[in-house]
Write a protein that holds these residues in place. Structure first.
Motif, mmCIF file in Angstrom:
data_model
loop_
_atom_site.group_PDB
_atom_site.id
_atom_site.type_symbol
_atom_site.label_atom_id
_atom_site.label_comp_id
_atom_site.label_asym_id
_atom_site.label_seq_id
_atom_site.Cartn_x
_atom_site.Cartn_y
_atom_site.Cartn_z
ATOM 1 N N ARG A 25 0.762 -1.107 0.053
ATOM 2 C CA ARG A 25 -0.067 -0.058 -0.052
ATOM 3 C C ARG A 25 0.896 1.185 -0.036
ATOM 4 O O ARG A 25 0.544 2.093 -0.617
ATOM 5 N N SER A 29 0.846 3.902 -3.065
ATOM 6 C CA SER A 29 0.464 5.316 -2.658
ATOM 7 C C SER A 29 1.707 6.333 -3.073
ATOM 8 O O SER A 29 1.049 7.330 -3.749
ATOM 9 N N LEU A 56 -5.860 1.217 -4.054
ATOM 10 C CA LEU A 56 -5.624 1.527 -2.670
ATOM 11 C C LEU A 56 -6.824 1.674 -1.853
ATOM 12 O O LEU A 56 -6.755 1.448 -0.887
ATOM 13 N N PHE A 59 -7.015 -1.899 -0.470
ATOM 14 C CA PHE A 59 -6.042 -1.787 0.843
ATOM 15 C C PHE A 59 -6.654 -0.848 1.908
ATOM 16 O O PHE A 59 -5.909 -1.004 3.028
#
Length: 159
Positions: A25, A29, A56, A59
Motif C-alpha cells: 500500500r 500510494s 488503494l 487496501f
C-alpha cells in the motif's frame, strides 16, 4: 507432525499478511502521488490513476475525487500547463470526470495543431522577400517620369 493451526501460528500468518499489504500500500500510494503522464494519452493516464486509486481503496486507503484530480493535474505533460491552471481555478472544483473530459478535448486540439504543423513542415519555407506591384497613371504621350527630378540630361527637372 501436528497440522492443527495454533493461535501463535495464525497470529504470525496474519501479521505477515498485514505487513506485506501495508508495504504494498505504501509503495502504491507513493507511485500514485508521483505518477507522470509521460507519452501516454489522457485516456491511458486517467485509467492508470483510477486503477491505482481503486487498488488503494481495496487496501483500505481510499482516494477522494479531489485528490484524484490534483494527482492527475500534477502529473500532466507540459503541453497541458495552461489547462492545469484553468482547471485549478474552476469554481466549483472539477470532478475527475469533468477534468478528464476537458483534458480529452484539449488533447484533441493539441493533436490537431501538431498534425497541422507536421503537414506544414513539408511545404517549402515562405520567401523572405516581399514583392509589391505598384501602379501609377500613365504619363501623357511624349513625356516620361523616368529620371524626373534627378538632374539627368534630356529630362525636365521639377516641371
Amino acid at each position: 507432525m501436528n497440522h492443527k493451526p495454533n493461535t501463535r501460528g495464525t497470529w504470525i500468518y496474519l501479521e505477515n499478511e498485514f505487513l506485506g499489504q501495508r508495504e504494498s500500500r505504501a509503495l502504491l500510494s507513493a507511485e500514485f502521488h508521483t505518477a507522470k503522464q509521460g507519452s501516454a494519452s489522457i485516456t491511458d493516464f486517467c485509467r492508470r490513476l483510477e486503477t491505482m486509486a481503486a487498488t488503494l481503496n481495496d487496501f483500505g486507503d481510499p482516494i477522494g475525487d479531489r485528490t484524484l484530480v490534483l494527482t492527475l493535474l500534477r502529473g500532466l505533460n507540459g503541453k497541458f500547463r495552461p489547462m492545469v491552471s484553468n482547471l485549478k481555478m474552476r469554481q466549483p472544483f472539477p470532478t475527475s470526470e469533468e477534468a478528464r473530459t476537458l483534458l480529452l478535448l484539449e488533447e484533441i486540439d493539441i493533436d490537431d495543431v501538431d498534425a497541422s504543423e507536421a503537414a506544414g513542415a513539408s511545404d517549402p519555407p515562405p520567401s523572405s522577400t516581399t514583392t509589391a506591384l505598384i501602379t501609377a497613371p500613365r504619363p501623357p504621350a511624349g513625356r516620361s517620369y523616368i529620371g524626373q527630378g534627378q538632374g539627368h540630361a534630356g529630362h525636365d527637372q521639377g516641371a
